[in-house]
Structure formats: structure tokens, C-alpha cells
Motif scaffolding. Structure first.
Motif, PDB file in Angstrom:
ATOM      1  N   GLN A  90       0.849  -1.198   0.000  1.00 34.69           N
ATOM      2  CA  GLN A  90       0.000   0.000   0.000  1.00 34.69           C
ATOM      3  C   GLN A  90       0.886   1.251   0.000  1.00 34.69           C
ATOM      4  N   GLY A  91       0.260   2.372  -0.285  1.00 32.06           N
ATOM      5  CA  GLY A  91       0.969   3.650  -0.210  1.00 32.06           C
ATOM      6  C   GLY A  91       1.907   3.901  -1.373  1.00 32.06           C
ATOM      7  N   ARG A  92       1.736   3.138  -2.456  1.00 33.71           N
ATOM      8  CA  ARG A  92       2.600   3.323  -3.634  1.00 33.71           C
ATOM      9  C   ARG A  92       1.795   3.559  -4.903  1.00 33.71           C
ATOM     10  N   GLY A  93       0.496   3.699  -4.720  1.00 38.58           N
ATOM     11  CA  GLY A  93      -0.341   3.953  -5.893  1.00 38.58           C
ATOM     12  C   GLY A  93      -0.714   2.715  -6.683  1.00 38.58           C
ATOM     13  N   TYR A  94      -0.360   1.534  -6.181  1.00 41.93           N
ATOM     14  CA  TYR A  94      -0.689   0.317  -6.940  1.00 41.93           C
ATOM     15  C   TYR A  94      -2.199   0.096  -7.030  1.00 41.93           C
ATOM     16  N   ALA A  95      -2.902   0.290  -5.913  1.00 41.99           N
ATOM     17  CA  ALA A  95      -4.346   0.061  -5.933  1.00 41.99           C
ATOM     18  C   ALA A  95      -5.007   1.035  -6.905  1.00 41.99           C
ATOM     19  N   THR A  96      -4.611   2.294  -6.834  1.00 38.77           N
ATOM     20  CA  THR A  96      -5.161   3.291  -7.760  1.00 38.77           C
ATOM     21  C   THR A  96      -4.896   2.886  -9.208  1.00 38.77           C
ATOM     22  N   GLU A  97      -3.673   2.444  -9.462  1.00 36.08           N
ATOM     23  CA  GLU A  97      -3.285   2.070 -10.840  1.00 36.08           C
ATOM     24  C   GLU A  97      -4.118   0.888 -11.342  1.00 36.08           C
ATOM     25  N   ALA A  98      -4.310  -0.103 -10.487  1.00 34.10           N
ATOM     26  CA  ALA A  98      -5.074  -1.291 -10.902  1.00 34.10           C
ATOM     27  C   ALA A  98      -6.542  -0.952 -11.114  1.00 34.10           C
ATOM     28  N   VAL A  99      -7.127  -0.211 -10.170  1.00 31.89           N
ATOM     29  CA  VAL A  99      -8.556   0.101 -10.283  1.00 31.89           C
ATOM     30  C   VAL A  99      -8.798   1.049 -11.462  1.00 31.89           C
ATOM     31  N   ARG A 100      -7.848   1.941 -11.702  1.00 33.67           N
ATOM     32  CA  ARG A 100      -8.013   2.837 -12.871  1.00 33.67           C
ATOM     33  C   ARG A 100      -8.109   2.019 -14.163  1.00 33.67           C
ATOM     34  N   ALA A 101      -7.297   0.978 -14.244  1.00 31.96           N
ATOM     35  CA  ALA A 101      -7.328   0.125 -15.453  1.00 31.96           C
ATOM     36  C   ALA A 101      -8.652  -0.632 -15.543  1.00 31.96           C
ATOM     37  N   VAL A 102      -9.171  -1.064 -14.407  1.00 38.81           N
ATOM     38  CA  VAL A 102     -10.451  -1.798 -14.410  1.00 38.81           C
ATOM     39  C   VAL A 102     -11.586  -0.848 -14.809  1.00 38.81           C
ATOM     40  N   ILE A 103     -11.555   0.370 -14.278  1.00 39.56           N
ATOM     41  CA  ILE A 103     -12.586   1.352 -14.657  1.00 39.56           C
ATOM     42  C   ILE A 103     -12.530   1.605 -16.171  1.00 39.56           C
ATOM     43  N   ALA A 104     -11.329   1.711 -16.692  1.00 38.20           N
ATOM     44  CA  ALA A 104     -11.198   1.984 -18.145  1.00 38.20           C
ATOM     45  C   ALA A 104     -11.857   0.883 -18.968  1.00 38.20           C
ATOM     46  N   VAL A 105     -11.650  -0.377 -18.600  1.00 36.61           N
ATOM     47  CA  VAL A 105     -12.268  -1.440 -19.418  1.00 36.61           C
ATOM     48  C   VAL A 105     -13.774  -1.529 -19.183  1.00 36.61           C
ATOM     49  N   CYS A 106     -14.225  -1.094 -17.999  1.00 35.73           N
ATOM     50  CA  CYS A 106     -15.681  -1.039 -17.775  1.00 35.73           C
ATOM     51  C   CYS A 106     -16.330  -0.124 -18.811  1.00 35.73           C
ATOM     52  N   PHE A 107     -15.683   1.002 -19.070  1.00 35.43           N
ATOM     53  CA  PHE A 107     -16.293   1.998 -19.970  1.00 35.43           C
ATOM     54  C   PHE A 107     -15.946   1.769 -21.438  1.00 35.43           C
ATOM     55  N   THR A 108     -14.889   1.006 -21.705  1.00 34.24           N
ATOM     56  CA  THR A 108     -14.520   0.763 -23.108  1.00 34.24           C
ATOM     57  C   THR A 108     -15.006  -0.629 -23.505  1.00 34.24           C
ATOM     58  N   GLU A 109     -14.269  -1.660 -23.117  1.00 30.74           N
ATOM     59  CA  GLU A 109     -14.604  -3.019 -23.569  1.00 30.74           C
ATOM     60  C   GLU A 109     -15.994  -3.480 -23.139  1.00 30.74           C
ATOM     61  N   LEU A 110     -16.398  -3.148 -21.919  1.00 38.67           N
ATOM     62  CA  LEU A 110     -17.705  -3.620 -21.442  1.00 38.67           C
ATOM     63  C   LEU A 110     -18.833  -2.655 -21.793  1.00 38.67           C
ATOM     64  N   GLY A 111     -18.492  -1.439 -22.163  1.00 40.03           N
ATOM     65  CA  GLY A 111     -19.507  -0.471 -22.595  1.00 40.03           C
ATOM     66  C   GLY A 111     -20.513  -0.102 -21.513  1.00 40.03           C
ATOM     67  N   LEU A 112     -20.081  -0.119 -20.242  1.00 42.99           N
ATOM     68  CA  LEU A 112     -21.007   0.208 -19.152  1.00 42.99           C
ATOM     69  C   LEU A 112     -21.242   1.716 -19.089  1.00 42.99           C
ATOM     70  N   ARG A 113     -22.326   2.109 -18.395  1.00 41.99           N
ATOM     71  CA  ARG A 113     -22.616   3.544 -18.297  1.00 41.99           C
ATOM     72  C   ARG A 113     -22.246   4.138 -16.942  1.00 41.99           C
TER      73      ARG A 113
END
Ligand SMILES: CC(C)(COP(=O)(O)OP(=O)(O)OC[C@H]1O[C@@H](n2cnc3c(N)ncnc32)[C@H](O)[C@@H]1OP(=O)(O)O)[C@@H](O)C(=O)NCCC(=O)NCCS
Length: 194
Positions: free
Chosen positions: A114-137
Motif C-alpha cells: 500500500q501507499g505506492r499507488g498500486y491500488a489506484t493504478e489497478a482500479v483505474r485500469a479496471v474502470i477503463a475497461v468497464c467503460f470501453t470493452e464492457l460499454g457500461l454507463r
């Protein structure tokens, strides 16, 4: 086992420093190493008491189907991210248009990483695919208001606080605690990423 939702993703996802991949029952022990810690599970919905109970919980096909693992190359599993696609609330006549349009997210990270931005980095990537590949709103996540590390991360990710409710969430300590909910619309995410 991979869920129909995760099968729609080109996994693993690769970020600058991390790999985000699907989970299997064989990953239970790697996840138990940090989920067994009080500082991690005190905010989580479930806190199995021993490795055997955790393995059974982790291997539930419904859980594996929504669990992504965060790997640091050379180290192994350092965290997990939940991605659960769900229906939005709607009125009856338009219910078919509200099916599977949004996702609830969740996360836990090994305190050693923790405290190194890893969680932010991983979740940011998951959010990106939610809105791109999965086409969620929309994506959303909830936490105890006292879980500042979690809601601070949501704010780093551009998520918007939608609710701060009073004493709505019962902690296993017996205390009724304040709750928070955050959301992010695809349109808001696009505005953030241009
Ligand atoms: C919620 C949780 C995942 C957040 O983890 P985290 O390590 O604080 O989050 P990040 O990995 O994004 O790291 C952010 C911190 O790293 C710092 N950081 C260092 N390098 C960074 C980088 N390259 N990018 C972003 N942040 C960086 C940030 O400044 C921030 O520190 P701060 O909080 O002191 O300001 C973690 O606290 C956790 O697993 N908690 C227990 C389980 C839990 O509560 N789950 C959620 C239930 S709702």
C-alpha cells in the motif's frame, strides 16, 4: 473459472507496473496472506476465520467470477479487485434497458504494497475497461465513511461522492457506522481522460 463478464475482457490487463488477471481457486492462499490481516479485513464484508474457511469462500464460482487479481511482476499477487456487473434501478416498462449497464467495484491490497499507488493504478485500469470493452454507463463503490484510505482512493480516481449516510452500516464490532457511496459515469470518465 471465468465469468461471462470477464470473458469479454482481454485479460490480463497490463498497466505501467502491474498485471490484472482473472482468478482461480488455486489463488486462494496468495489472497489469504493479506486478507487474513485485521487491518485489511476490518473493512471487508467477510472475514473468514481460517485458511480453510477462506478457501471455500474464495472458490465459490460466483465470487471467482467477479474477482480480478493484481500482480506485481517478480512479486506475485499483491491485491484484488471486484468487478460485478449489475442492473441499474429502473421503472418496470424500461427494465430491459437497465440490465447489466453498471458495475460495482471493490478492492483490497496487501499492506506491504500500500501507499505506492498500486491500488489506484489497478482500479483505474479496471474502470477503463468497464467503460470501453464492457460499454457500461456507470461504476460505483461503497465503503464505511471511516475507511478513509478507500474513499480517498475513489476521489483520486475521479469518482464522485454520491452519498454520506448516517449510521446505515453495521460493522462486525457491533457499531452502526456512517456509509459512503461513490459513482462515476462513462461521460464523466471520458471528460477526465481527454
Ligand atoms: C483501500 C486500499 C486498497 C487503498 O490502498 P492505498 O495503498 O492507500 O492506495 P494506493 O495504492 O492508490 O496508494 C495511494 C497512496 O500512495 C501514494 N503514492 C505513492 N506513489 C504513488 C503513485 N505512483 N500513484 C498514486 N499514489 C502514489 C499516494 O500519495 C497515497 O498515499 P496517501 O494516502 O498517504 O496520500 C487499502 O487501504 C486497502 O486494501 N484497505 C483494506 C481493504 C479495504 O478497506 N478495502 C475497501 C473496502 S470498501
Amino acid at each position: 473459472m471465468t465469468s461471462p463478464v470477464l470473458e469479454r475482457l482481454a485479460l490480463p490487463l497490463r498497466t505501467e507496473r502491474l498485471i490484472v488477471r482473472a482468478s482461480t481457486a488455486d489463488d486462494a492462499d496468495a489472497v489469504w496472506r493479506y486478507r487474513r490481516l485485521d487491518e485489511v479485513n476490518r473493512w471487508l464484508t467477510t472475514a473468514p476465520q481460517d485458511a480453510a474457511a477462506f478457501r471455500a469462500h474464495f472458490a465459490d464460482p460466483e465470487r471467482l467470477a467477479v474477482t480480478l487479481l493484481v500482480e506485481l511482476p517478480g512479486t506475485g499477487v499483491i491485491g484484488d479487485v471486484m468487478l460485478r456487473v449489475e442492473d441499474a434501478w429502473s421503472q418496470a416498462e424500461v427494465r430491459d434497458r437497465a440490465v447489466g449497464v453498471q458495475a460495482e467495484l471493490g478492492w483490497a491490497m496487501d499492506p506491504a504494497h500500500q501507499g505506492r499507488g498500486y491500488a489506484t493504478e489497478a482500479v483505474r485500469a479496471v474502470i477503463a475497461v468497464c467503460f470501453t470493452e464492457l460499454g457500461l454507463r456507470r461504476v460505483s463503490a461503497g465503503c464505511f465513511a471511516a475507511n478513509e484510505a478507500s474513499w480517498r482512493m475513489m476521489e483520486r480516481l475521479g469518482m464522485r461522492r454520491e452519498e454520506h449516510s448516517r449510521e446505515t452500516a453495521l460493522h462486525r464490532s457491533g457499531e452502526w457506522m456512517d456509509g459512503m457511496n461513490y459513482g462515476l459515469l462513462a461521460s464523466e470518465w471520458r471528460a477526465l481522460t481527454v
